[in-house]
Scaffold this motif. Structure first.
Motif, PDB file in Angstrom:
ATOM      1  N   LYS A  81       0.076  -7.050 -27.235  1.00 50.97           N
ATOM      2  CA  LYS A  81      -1.228  -6.509 -26.862  1.00 50.97           C
ATOM      3  C   LYS A  81      -1.413  -6.324 -25.367  1.00 50.97           C
ATOM      4  CE  LYS A  81      -3.498  -8.543 -30.918  1.00 50.97           C
ATOM      5  NZ  LYS A  81      -4.590  -9.434 -31.393  1.00 50.97           N
ATOM      6  N   SER A  82      -0.349  -6.442 -24.602  1.00 55.20           N
ATOM      7  CA  SER A  82      -0.489  -6.319 -23.151  1.00 55.20           C
ATOM      8  C   SER A  82       0.864  -6.005 -22.527  1.00 55.20           C
ATOM      9  CB  SER A  82      -1.049  -7.617 -22.551  1.00 55.20           C
ATOM     10  OG  SER A  82      -0.135  -8.686 -22.750  1.00 55.20           O
ATOM     11  N   VAL A  83       0.820  -5.611 -21.269  1.00 55.67           N
ATOM     12  CA  VAL A  83       2.011  -5.456 -20.444  1.00 55.67           C
ATOM     13  C   VAL A  83       1.718  -6.109 -19.096  1.00 55.67           C
ATOM     14  CG1 VAL A  83       2.915  -3.359 -21.517  1.00 55.67           C
ATOM     15  CG2 VAL A  83       1.179  -3.169 -19.733  1.00 55.67           C
ATOM     16  N   HIS A  84       2.726  -6.222 -18.262  1.00 56.24           N
ATOM     17  CA  HIS A  84       2.518  -6.876 -16.975  1.00 56.24           C
ATOM     18  C   HIS A  84       3.141  -6.044 -15.862  1.00 56.24           C
ATOM     19  CE1 HIS A  84       6.390  -8.402 -18.559  1.00 56.24           C
ATOM     20  NE2 HIS A  84       6.783  -8.345 -17.298  1.00 56.24           N
ATOM     21  N   ALA A  85       2.624  -6.228 -14.665  1.00 55.19           N
ATOM     22  CA  ALA A  85       3.119  -5.523 -13.488  1.00 55.19           C
ATOM     23  C   ALA A  85       4.314  -6.258 -12.911  1.00 55.19           C
ATOM     24  CB  ALA A  85       2.011  -5.406 -12.437  1.00 55.19           C
ATOM     25  N   ILE A  86       5.092  -5.560 -12.093  1.00 57.63           N
ATOM     26  CA  ILE A  86       6.204  -6.195 -11.393  1.00 57.63           C
ATOM     27  C   ILE A  86       5.661  -7.253 -10.446  1.00 57.63           C
ATOM     28  CG2 ILE A  86       8.022  -5.809  -9.673  1.00 57.63           C
ATOM     29  CD1 ILE A  86       8.504  -3.095 -10.894  1.00 57.63           C
ATOM     30  N   GLY A  87       6.173  -8.461 -10.578  1.00 60.15           N
ATOM     31  CA  GLY A  87       5.774  -9.550  -9.692  1.00 60.15           C
ATOM     32  C   GLY A  87       4.645 -10.407 -10.190  1.00 60.15           C
ATOM     33  N   GLU A  88       4.034 -10.045 -11.304  1.00 57.03           N
ATOM     34  CA  GLU A  88       2.924 -10.840 -11.832  1.00 57.03           C
ATOM     35  C   GLU A  88       3.438 -12.191 -12.311  1.00 57.03           C
ATOM     36  OE1 GLU A  88      -0.587 -10.426 -15.229  1.00 57.03           O
ATOM     37  OE2 GLU A  88       0.512  -8.650 -14.529  1.00 57.03           O
ATOM     38  N   SER A  89       2.742 -13.234 -11.990  1.00 62.65           N
ATOM     39  CA  SER A  89       3.205 -14.590 -12.273  1.00 62.65           C
ATOM     40  C   SER A  89       3.557 -14.769 -13.743  1.00 62.65           C
ATOM     41  CB  SER A  89       2.137 -15.606 -11.871  1.00 62.65           C
ATOM     42  OG  SER A  89       2.520 -16.912 -12.252  1.00 62.65           O
ATOM     43  N   THR A  90       4.709 -15.345 -13.997  1.00 60.55           N
ATOM     44  CA  THR A  90       5.130 -15.595 -15.382  1.00 60.55           C
ATOM     45  C   THR A  90       4.273 -16.670 -16.051  1.00 60.55           C
ATOM     46  OG1 THR A  90       6.795 -17.177 -14.573  1.00 60.55           O
ATOM     47  CG2 THR A  90       7.504 -14.905 -14.949  1.00 60.55           C
ATOM     48  N   LEU A  91       3.528 -17.437 -15.246  1.00 62.35           N
ATOM     49  CA  LEU A  91       2.608 -18.410 -15.835  1.00 62.35           C
ATOM     50  C   LEU A  91       1.496 -17.714 -16.609  1.00 62.35           C
ATOM     51  CD1 LEU A  91       2.254 -20.913 -12.848  1.00 62.35           C
ATOM     52  CD2 LEU A  91       3.615 -21.218 -14.932  1.00 62.35           C
ATOM     53  N   VAL A  92       1.201 -16.473 -16.224  1.00 64.69           N
ATOM     54  CA  VAL A  92       0.132 -15.714 -16.870  1.00 64.69           C
ATOM     55  C   VAL A  92       0.604 -15.085 -18.167  1.00 64.69           C
ATOM     56  CG1 VAL A  92      -1.452 -13.757 -16.584  1.00 64.69           C
ATOM     57  CG2 VAL A  92      -0.962 -15.267 -14.641  1.00 64.69           C
ATOM     58  N   TRP A  93       1.839 -14.579 -18.188  1.00 63.79           N
ATOM     59  CA  TRP A  93       2.261 -13.777 -19.336  1.00 63.79           C
ATOM     60  C   TRP A  93       3.558 -14.231 -20.001  1.00 63.79           C
ATOM     61  CZ3 TRP A  93       7.090 -11.729 -19.171  1.00 63.79           C
ATOM     62  CH2 TRP A  93       7.703 -11.625 -17.913  1.00 63.79           C
ATOM     63  N   GLY A  94       4.393 -15.037 -19.322  1.00 61.60           N
ATOM     64  CA  GLY A  94       5.743 -15.187 -19.823  1.00 61.60           C
ATOM     65  C   GLY A  94       6.245 -16.546 -20.227  1.00 61.60           C
ATOM     66  N   GLU A  95       5.779 -17.616 -19.601  1.00 68.42           N
ATOM     67  CA  GLU A  95       6.398 -18.910 -19.843  1.00 68.42           C
ATOM     68  C   GLU A  95       6.291 -19.364 -21.301  1.00 68.42           C
ATOM     69  OE1 GLU A  95       8.302 -20.236 -17.741  1.00 68.42           O
ATOM     70  OE2 GLU A  95       7.792 -18.936 -16.079  1.00 68.42           O
ATOM     71  N   SER A  96       5.186 -19.039 -21.926  1.00 67.74           N
ATOM     72  CA  SER A  96       5.008 -19.442 -23.322  1.00 67.74           C
ATOM     73  C   SER A  96       5.868 -18.631 -24.280  1.00 67.74           C
ATOM     74  CB  SER A  96       3.535 -19.300 -23.721  1.00 67.74           C
ATOM     75  OG  SER A  96       3.119 -17.938 -23.617  1.00 67.74           O
ATOM     76  N   ARG A  97       6.488 -17.558 -23.784  1.00 71.23           N
ATOM     77  CA  ARG A  97       7.300 -16.690 -24.638  1.00 71.23           C
ATOM     78  C   ARG A  97       8.782 -17.067 -24.626  1.00 71.23           C
ATOM     79  NH1 ARG A  97       3.902 -12.684 -26.059  1.00 71.23           N
ATOM     80  NH2 ARG A  97       2.087 -12.373 -24.694  1.00 71.23           N
ATOM     81  N   GLN A  98       9.146 -18.023 -23.787  1.00 73.20           N
ATOM     82  CA  GLN A  98      10.546 -18.423 -23.710  1.00 73.20           C
ATOM     83  C   GLN A  98      10.951 -19.224 -24.946  1.00 73.20           C
ATOM     84  OE1 GLN A  98      13.026 -17.688 -21.467  1.00 73.20           O
ATOM     85  NE2 GLN A  98      14.250 -18.714 -23.022  1.00 73.20           N
ATOM     86  N   LYS A  99      12.154 -18.939 -25.447  1.00 76.39           N
ATOM     87  CA  LYS A  99      12.710 -19.687 -26.575  1.00 76.39           C
ATOM     88  C   LYS A  99      14.109 -20.163 -26.200  1.00 76.39           C
ATOM     89  CE  LYS A  99      10.129 -17.393 -30.284  1.00 76.39           C
ATOM     90  NZ  LYS A  99      10.218 -16.639 -31.555  1.00 76.39           N
ATOM     91  N   ALA A 100      14.380 -21.428 -26.492  1.00 75.04           N
ATOM     92  CA  ALA A 100      15.669 -22.002 -26.101  1.00 75.04           C
ATOM     93  C   ALA A 100      16.835 -21.262 -26.742  1.00 75.04           C
ATOM     94  CB  ALA A 100      15.704 -23.482 -26.475  1.00 75.04           C
ATOM     95  N   ALA A 101      16.664 -20.821 -27.975  1.00 81.00           N
ATOM     96  CA  ALA A 101      17.753 -20.154 -28.685  1.00 81.00           C
ATOM     97  C   ALA A 101      18.128 -18.824 -28.054  1.00 81.00           C
ATOM     98  CB  ALA A 101      17.361 -19.938 -30.143  1.00 81.00           C
ATOM     99  N   ALA A 102      17.187 -18.204 -27.343  1.00 81.95           N
ATOM    100  CA  ALA A 102      17.450 -16.905 -26.719  1.00 81.95           C
ATOM    101  C   ALA A 102      18.191 -17.036 -25.407  1.00 81.95           C
ATOM    102  CB  ALA A 102      16.138 -16.162 -26.495  1.00 81.95           C
ATOM    103  N   GLY A 103      18.190 -18.226 -24.801  1.00 80.17           N
ATOM    104  CA  GLY A 103      18.824 -18.386 -23.510  1.00 80.17           C
ATOM    105  C   GLY A 103      18.174 -17.491 -22.473  1.00 80.17           C
TER     106      GLY A 103
END
Length: 340
Positions: free
Chosen positions: A302-324
């Motif tokens: 439901k969203s996209v992010h700009a270059i340089g936008e903090s990963t705390l806002v959009w990305g850290e919760s999307r990390q999965k250990a299996a994906a490396g």
């Protein structure tokens, strides 16, 4: 939809081998329908009128974008031909950052080549450089860029001025494995001598300022040597030697890859009245014309992010250990075009 089904069948029947350690990002199928941010094509402009999605997912229109009632472009004889201005955030490409050379999660986890690897990629928490010397939080990733003109693939948009790249199918555009510049910081710096100016503490301090500014206004991305909260863009290699998460590392490597393509004149300026008829050469990265949405391992539906936008806002919760450190991003590029 028929084209997508045929394309998927071609992938699965391909002679390319599927590596056990190469994940399948599952781009096609239910993910494309449910996890792709269709609202992120907005806001768009038609004849100077701005149309926005209810969700407001894509953010602001880049500064300098076309905002006219009518437009004109020269025909083959050089005579001006009038048309309707149309601008939108078009999904144009996929960038995948990978640990295993030649692995392609976007192409159902296939291996693109079985020959000798020119460079070795991988996610490394501590990498030995010399006897007794270690570098912590170091990562080296390869990247692949594939065209992804999903609107043309579904025959929703067929206007040629809105598709200056002329891609109508998903095709492999660039791979970093055979590129000797991607694995060598010194060689890359020699061919981009301005990197000396942008890899010092003063220049990196500007990147810290940009990290805060990009959250408030994506159009404030004025410093081509910075990737906001992700770090510095120079040198244009797959190394990311700083503290941070795997999402942050992959995002920085993705930005480095895009900057390298601009420098090699393989990516262009698509914003502004001058770019509506024909894209313009842009040897430096134009960050404001791009937005990205993660598709793997956890899609931004439901969203996209700009270059340089903090990963705390959009990305850290999307990390999965299996994906490396294997990540797949959809690239949205703002395109001004003149429909004649």
């Amino acid at each position: 939809m028929r084209k997508i089904i045929i394309f998927c069948a071609m992938i699965f029947l391909s002679p390319l081998s599927k590596a056990e350690s190469c994940p399948d990002a599952g781009i096609f199928g239910s993910k494309l329908l449910k996890a792709f941010c269709w609202d992120c094509l907005f806001p768009m402009r038609i004849n100077g009128q701005t149309l926005r999605a209810d969700s407001g997912a894509s953010g602001p229109i880049p500064d300098g974008a076309m905002n006219q009632l009518i437009c004109s472009c020269p025909d083959a004889a050089g005579v001006p031909e009038f048309g309707q201005p149309l601008s939108a955030w078009f999904p144009r490409f996929i960038t995948e950052t990978i640990q295993k050379p030649y692995c392609s999660p976007s192409l159902a986890g296939t291996t693109l080549a079985n020959g000798t690897r020119v460079a070795v990629g991988g996610d490394v928490s501590s990498r030995k450089l010399k006897a007794g010397q270690m570098v912590s939080d170091a990562a080296f990733l390869h990247f692949h860029t594939l065209s992804f003109p999903i609107l043309e693939m579904l025959e929703l948009v067929m206007e040629s001025s809105c598709n200056p790249d002329k891609f109508v199918d998903m095709e492999l555009q660039y791979i970093s494995e055979p590129d000797p510049l991607w694995n060598d910081n010194l060689l890359s710096a020699m061919l981009t001598p301005e990197s000396v100016l942008f890899t010092n503490p003063a220049a990196m301090a500007v990147c810290s300022y940009e990290c805060n500014a990009v959250t408030a206004d994506p159009n404030s991305l004025d410093y081509h040597w910075c990737a906001g909260c992700w770090g510095g863009v120079y040198p244009f290699t797959g190394h990311a030697n700083h503290n941070g998460s795997r999402v942050k590392h992959s995002s920085l490597v993705m930005t480095k890859a895009l900057a390298a393509l601009h420098r090699r004149l393989l990516a262009f300026n698509t914003v502004g009245p001058d770019a509506a008829c024909e894209t313009k050469i842009a040897p430096s990265l134009i960050k404001k014309q791009y937005r990205f949405g993660m598709m793997y391992p956890s899609p931004e539906a439901k969203s996209v992010h700009a270059i340089g936008e903090s990963t705390l806002v959009w990305g850290e919760s999307r990390q999965k250990a299996a994906a490396g450190s294997n990540h797949v991003y959809i690239g949205f590029r703002y395109q001004d075009c003149c429909v004649r």
